[in-house]
Design a protein around this motif. Structure first.
Motif, mmCIF file in Angstrom:
data_model
loop_
_atom_site.group_PDB
_atom_site.id
_atom_site.type_symbol
_atom_site.label_atom_id
_atom_site.label_comp_id
_atom_site.label_asym_id
_atom_site.label_seq_id
_atom_site.Cartn_x
_atom_site.Cartn_y
_atom_site.Cartn_z
ATOM 1 N N ARG A 1 41.115 31.864 35.386
ATOM 2 C CA ARG A 1 41.003 33.176 34.737
ATOM 3 C C ARG A 1 39.647 33.820 35.050
ATOM 4 N NH1 ARG A 1 43.521 30.216 30.548
ATOM 5 N NH2 ARG A 1 41.506 29.894 29.494
ATOM 6 N N MET A 2 38.596 33.021 35.027
ATOM 7 C CA MET A 2 37.266 33.552 35.347
ATOM 8 C C MET A 2 37.213 34.048 36.793
ATOM 9 S SD MET A 2 34.353 31.182 33.580
ATOM 10 C CE MET A 2 33.122 32.337 34.136
ATOM 11 N N SER A 3 37.818 33.283 37.679
ATOM 12 C CA SER A 3 37.795 33.652 39.090
ATOM 13 C C SER A 3 38.507 34.983 39.309
ATOM 14 C CB SER A 3 38.454 32.543 39.921
ATOM 15 O OG SER A 3 38.171 32.697 41.277
ATOM 16 N N ALA A 4 39.654 35.153 38.627
ATOM 17 C CA ALA A 4 40.393 36.414 38.739
ATOM 18 C C ALA A 4 39.583 37.573 38.156
ATOM 19 C CB ALA A 4 41.737 36.287 38.035
ATOM 20 N N ASP A 5 38.901 37.291 37.039
ATOM 21 C CA ASP A 5 38.069 38.317 36.413
ATOM 22 C C ASP A 5 36.909 38.709 37.329
ATOM 23 O OD1 ASP A 5 37.055 39.933 34.118
ATOM 24 O OD2 ASP A 5 35.423 38.473 34.201
ATOM 25 N N PHE A 6 36.272 37.720 37.936
ATOM 26 C CA PHE A 6 35.163 38.013 38.853
ATOM 27 C C PHE A 6 35.659 38.844 40.029
ATOM 28 C CE2 PHE A 6 32.507 34.004 37.666
ATOM 29 C CZ PHE A 6 32.177 34.604 36.465
ATOM 30 N N GLN A 7 36.844 38.491 40.547
ATOM 31 C CA GLN A 7 37.374 39.216 41.700
ATOM 32 C C GLN A 7 37.654 40.676 41.338
ATOM 33 O OE1 GLN A 7 41.040 37.611 43.319
ATOM 34 N NE2 GLN A 7 40.449 38.239 45.383
ATOM 35 N N GLN A 8 38.189 40.875 40.146
ATOM 36 C CA GLN A 8 38.483 42.242 39.706
ATOM 37 C C GLN A 8 37.187 43.033 39.531
ATOM 38 O OE1 GLN A 8 40.776 42.377 36.093
ATOM 39 N NE2 GLN A 8 41.238 44.547 36.272
ATOM 40 N N ARG A 9 36.194 42.411 38.927
ATOM 41 C CA ARG A 9 34.914 43.097 38.729
ATOM 42 C C ARG A 9 34.236 43.377 40.068
ATOM 43 N NH1 ARG A 9 31.995 39.371 34.366
ATOM 44 N NH2 ARG A 9 30.206 40.692 34.931
ATOM 45 N N MET A 10 34.382 42.470 41.001
ATOM 46 C CA MET A 10 33.803 42.692 42.326
ATOM 47 C C MET A 10 34.456 43.885 43.020
ATOM 48 S SD MET A 10 33.475 38.720 43.619
ATOM 49 C CE MET A 10 33.189 39.187 45.336
ATOM 50 N N ALA A 11 35.783 44.016 42.829
ATOM 51 C CA ALA A 11 36.480 45.168 43.426
ATOM 52 C C ALA A 11 35.959 46.469 42.837
ATOM 53 C CB ALA A 11 37.980 45.025 43.183
ATOM 54 N N GLY A 12 35.702 46.473 41.520
ATOM 55 C CA GLY A 12 35.145 47.660 40.896
ATOM 56 C C GLY A 12 33.754 47.980 41.416
#
Length: 930
Positions: A551-562
């Motif tokens: 879940r953290m990895s997915a969250d980091f990836q989403q924040r990185m895209a932003g």
């Protein structure tokens, strides 16, 4: 040494050794002997030059006579003529002084004369020998580039510059001075020599002197006819300084009639004695030249076992044990020997999952054997049935382990390994608790931390001048590399048995050095007993919540895209966020932001400090990049990598601890690294939440509070700090109060933060520049803070100065427990290297003592927990923190035991003058417990 007449068929070589020592010292990088830090760079340069010269002469016309010539002292007859002769020369560098006698010893080891005579310089001896040889029709080669010797050059006498590989004859002299060799002393008399403080005639250089001599012939004629010189200033100079010029000529003229103490006939060439030369080179610890010398002597057939320094390595003589009778015989020999080298071979670097492929033992040098256990046919053609192929004939693993178990667990037989923690784990997984043990890697670390590496190959080359068989030599490289179970048995035997052989020999080499170097206690009470403790921790591992990480990895990836979208908007277009080159061109090219600087490759620097500087000025894009990089690193290093690191059999992550990595003795964690997870950021804390306890259990985090500051107070004997710790005061608030005359009650948090930064920064030798960056203040203000700190706590400055002086004198510092931390760059002529070593000298006793204290706690912890019948397991060590797992209902009792052991860890070896506080709490995950 032999004697031989000198005649027209003779060729005399004279080494200007004194000049070469200085030249080598300044031209070559600093070098210190590994065992004691003795400077030996000039000695190494001299030995390499001499050996290279002797080897080159073998291919041509060999000299008949040979000698090395030295200055006896700084005084010569010239000081009586002119007291200021060489008066402006500095004393020899401190690192060079101890090398003078060693170079003389080197010359003798090469079986050449080391000539010197009181009252004369080396150049005078060279001149006398050269003129005597020339008078007998012999040829002379002077190995030197010293211009003072060029007056000796003739049809029979040449010079050889070995550093530039250049012969200096009549043409070279004329090129240098503009005159023939017989006029060199006249040029030098006029031009003088600032190096030797030869006065000459002021304002007249070599070119002018040469021109004057072409017109007047010699100095005497020139001075007698000085009135004829047309240039008024030059004329008056020669008239006024005529006596000075004549004294200068006496000073520069080499004395060629010295009453020689060693007749020239006695300089006859003789080959060096192999044992004498190799013994000297080994004593100096010159690995490369020792190996070259040894190989040359062996090729020439003049080196037998008695003169080889050791008996060599005969890998073809190692045994491959493939029947039970042979195994029983080797086990009997091992019991008889009492000490054996032991190593295991596996099919993976992961000791938690690998298969045991074979075992090697050594009972004496060149008496080693390999027991294959899991090999398959390396020549099998492959296909689906590859792993079903019949293995080569070998004993059943279970039978071998049953036979070896009594030996490997026998308290009367010492088992010696290299990086033994790996092997202990492998044997433990196969039902054997190997004991007692010694570890050559850790013995080397205790002896020589900071001097060199401690891997087996490096140690073998350093002490035996032997390069062990490399893994790639038996298993291949790249795509063609195979695992060890597919290595042919003959190659596997040579490789594996040699490892055990080298290990046993290293132990024999090291065993008495521990006592001589006074580090026996460090090794025997800290390093060796910690091996099984760490092995147990690594095997225990720690449970990780894969879903939480995902879940953290997915969250980091989403924040990185932003952040990527925000970066493209700020930059005015898309670019590769991970490309420093593209980013630099945007920031400093297109956007023209201030402060840009380029690297050596010509790219704009976009490192963290550069981006932080720009972000602090309010620029948007640099801050976006910093945030993106943080998330990218956390994702790749932790949230993704930790998922991959979970052992499928245990569901836990098993890190590996390096015991000989950090010079201070601190443990480091790898595969995966669990010691660098950020603790002060929200993201880092969330990552720690993924480390969880098993159901019905809790994790306990026990952390030494400000241990390095407490040790600073103790080691530097700072009463104000010691009293503050004894009274349980807020040390940073107390420091701020002392420095800034501010009451502790109601103190501005910013003032406390500044005091905290200084408190911790001082330990690491922080500069005003570093403190200014950390606090975001001007450098002048930071400098004032540091000055005020030392004024309030003068004992700290005293400690720092005394520690640096001790380090410069002894080339090491020590922890409170006697661990030596060698600092080979403490006298470096490179300012940056020397400054770094000085900071290490200040910090290492403090950080090293802290590392030793937590190691002592870890060593005593298993017995303390067992004695109270608690089921807790020690799982991790992260700098000053220990992580445990225990049943939930035992948490309170476990915390009490853990705190007691950690607080009393220094005793009885060290009675601290400050208390050790340990913060400990229990929770279901690491973040909550910390």
């Amino acid at each position: 040494m032999p004697s031989a007449p000198v005649n027209k068929d003779s060729h005399l070589y004279l080494i200007d050794a004194s000049a070469y020592i200085f030249r080598a010292f300044h031209a070559l990088p600093p070098l210190s002997r590994a065992s004691d830090g003795l400077p030996v760079g000039a000695v190494s340069g001299f030995c390499n030059m001499l050996w290279k010269l002797l080897e080159e002469l073998k291919g041509g016309e060999r000299p008949t006579h040979f000698a090395c010539v030295f200055d006896k002292s700084s005084y010569s007859f010239r000081n009586d003529l002119y007291p200021d002769y060489k008066a402006n020369r500095d004393e020899p560098p401190e690192d060079l002084r101890p090398q003078f006698p060693l170079v003389r010893e080197a010359a003798i080891a090469f079986h050449t004369h080391a000539l010197e005579q009181e009252g004369y310089e080396a150049d005078d001896l060279i001149a006398t020998y050269a003129r005597q040889a020339e008078a007998r029709g012999a040829r002379v080669t002077i190995v030197s580039s010293d211009k003072d010797l060029m007056q000796l050059v003739s049809d029979k006498v040449t010079m050889l510059d070995t550093m530039k590989n250049r012969t200096l004859g009549l043409e070279a002299v004329y090129e240098k001075f503009g005159v023939t060799p017989d006029k060199v002393v006249d040029v030098q008399a006029l031009a003088g020599d600032s190096v030797d403080n030869v006065p000459g005639a002021p304002g007249i250089g070599v070119k002018t002197a040469a021109q004057l001599l072409q017109d007047y012939g010699d100095v005497e004629t020139l001075l007698a006819r000085a009135e004829e010189i047309k240039q008024p200033k030059r004329r008056q100079t020669l008239i006024d300084h005529a006596d000075q010029v004549m004294i200068s000529k006496q000073l520069v003229t080499l004395k060629d009639d010295v009453p020689l103490e060693v007749p020239m006939e006695d300089l006859a060439v003789s080959d060096p004695d192999p044992k004498t030369l190799i013994d000297f080179l080994e004593k100096m610890e010159f690995r490369t030249i020792t190996r070259r010398v040894r190989e040359t002597f062996e090729a020439e057939g003049v080196l037998d076992e008695s003169s080889a320094g050791d008996i060599g390595f005969d890998t073809e003589n190692y045994a491959c044990i493939r029947d039970f009778k042979a195994l029983e015989d080797w086990i009997a020999r091992a019991h008889e020997a009492g000490v054996i080298g032991l190593d295991c071979e596996t099919n993976s670097l992961d000791c938690q999952t690998c298969d045991l492929i074979g075992i090697s033992i050594a009972v004496a040098p060149n008496e080693a054997a390999y027991i294959p256990l899991g090999h398959i046919d390396p020549d099998h053609s492959g296909g689906d049935d590859f792993f079903d192929a019949d293995p080569p004939r070998q004993l059943r693993k279970a039978d071998v382990l049953d036979a070896l178990k009594p030996l490997l667990e026998d308290p009367a037989v010492l088992k010696v390994g290299q990086n033994f923690k790996y092997d202990l784990t492998v044997f433990k997984r196969n039902g054997i608790d190997v004991t007692p043990i010694d570890d050559t890697m850790l013995i080397s670390f205790a002896l020589h931390a900071g001097m060199h590496g401690h891997g087996m190959d490096e140690l073998s080359e350093r002490y035996f001048h032997h390069s062990p068989i490399a893994f790639k030599d038996v298993a291949g490289t790249g795509k063609s590399q195979v695992t060890f179970d597919r290595v042919a048995l003959d190659k596997a035997t040579e490789y594996a048995a040699e490892d055990a052989d080298v290990t046993l020999r290293l132990w024999q080499e090291f065993r008495n050095r521990l006592f001589r170097e006074k580090v026996t206690t460090v090794y025997e009470t800290l390093d060796r007993p910690l091996i099984p403790v760490l092995a147990a921790m690594e095997s225990a591992g720690i449970k990780v919540d894969r879903d939480h990480l995902s879940r953290m990895s997915a969250d980091f990836q989403q924040r990185m895209a932003g952040l990527e979208d925000a970066a493209y908007k700020a930059a005015g277009g898309e670019f590769n966020m991970g490309s420093p080159k593209q980013l630099g061109e945007i920031l400093f090219g297109e956007m023209a932001l201030p402060g840009g600087k380029k690297t050596k490759s010509g790219q704009w620097s976009t490192d963290a400090s550069q981006l932080e500087f720009l972000a602090a000025q309010g620029h948007e894009l640099p801050q976006i990049i910093l945030d993106w990089r943080m998330l990218s690193k956390l994702r790749s290093t932790y949230t993704e990598a930790l998922q991959d690191a979970i052992n499928p059999e245990t569901g836990r992550v098993h890190t590996s601890y390096s015991m000989a990595g950090a010079q201070t003795g601190r443990l480091s964690s790898t595969d995966p690294n669990l010691q660098n997870i950020p603790v002060r950021t929200e993201e880092g804390r969330k990552i720690r939440e993924a480390f969880i306890a098993e159901p019905g259990h809790v994790l306990i985090s026990a952390d030494y509070s400000q241990i390095e500051l407490r040790l600073l107070a103790h080691i530097a004997n700072i009463d104000a700090l010691k009293n503050a710790f004894k009274e349980g005061l807020d040390i940073h608030a107390m420091t701020a109060s002392e420095m800034f005359d501010t009451p502790i009650e109601g103190m501005d948090p910013m003032i406390r933060r500044r005091a905290k930064a200084i408190n911790f920064g001082i330990i690491y030798g922080i500069s005003a520049f570093g403190l200014a960056n950390q606090l975001g203040i001007e450098r002048g203000e930071a400098s004032d803070y540091i000055k005020a700190y030392f004024e309030k706590f003068p004992g700290i400055r005293k400690y720092m100065d005394e520690t640096k002086e001790f380090a410069k004198e002894n080339l090491y510092v020590s922890t409170a427990f006697g661990r030596k931390l060698h600092l080979k760059e403490i006298k470096s002529k490179n300012g940056a290297q020397r400054a770094f070593a000085e900071r290490q000298a200040i910090n290492a006793p403090i950080q090293g003592s802290a590392a030793d204290i937590i190691k002592r706690a870890m060593v005593h912890m298993p017995d303390a927990l067992a004695a109270t019948k608690l089921d807790a397991k020690m799982l991790l060590q992260v700098h000053d923190e220990l992580i445990f797992e225990c049943p939930e209902d035992q948490a309170e009792d476990t915390i009490a035991v853990v705190q007691k052991v950690m607080q009393k860890a220094p005793l009885p070896a060290l009675q601290l003058s400050v208390p050790l506080d340990v913060d400990a709490r229990a929770a279901d995950n690491w973040a909550a417990a910390h």
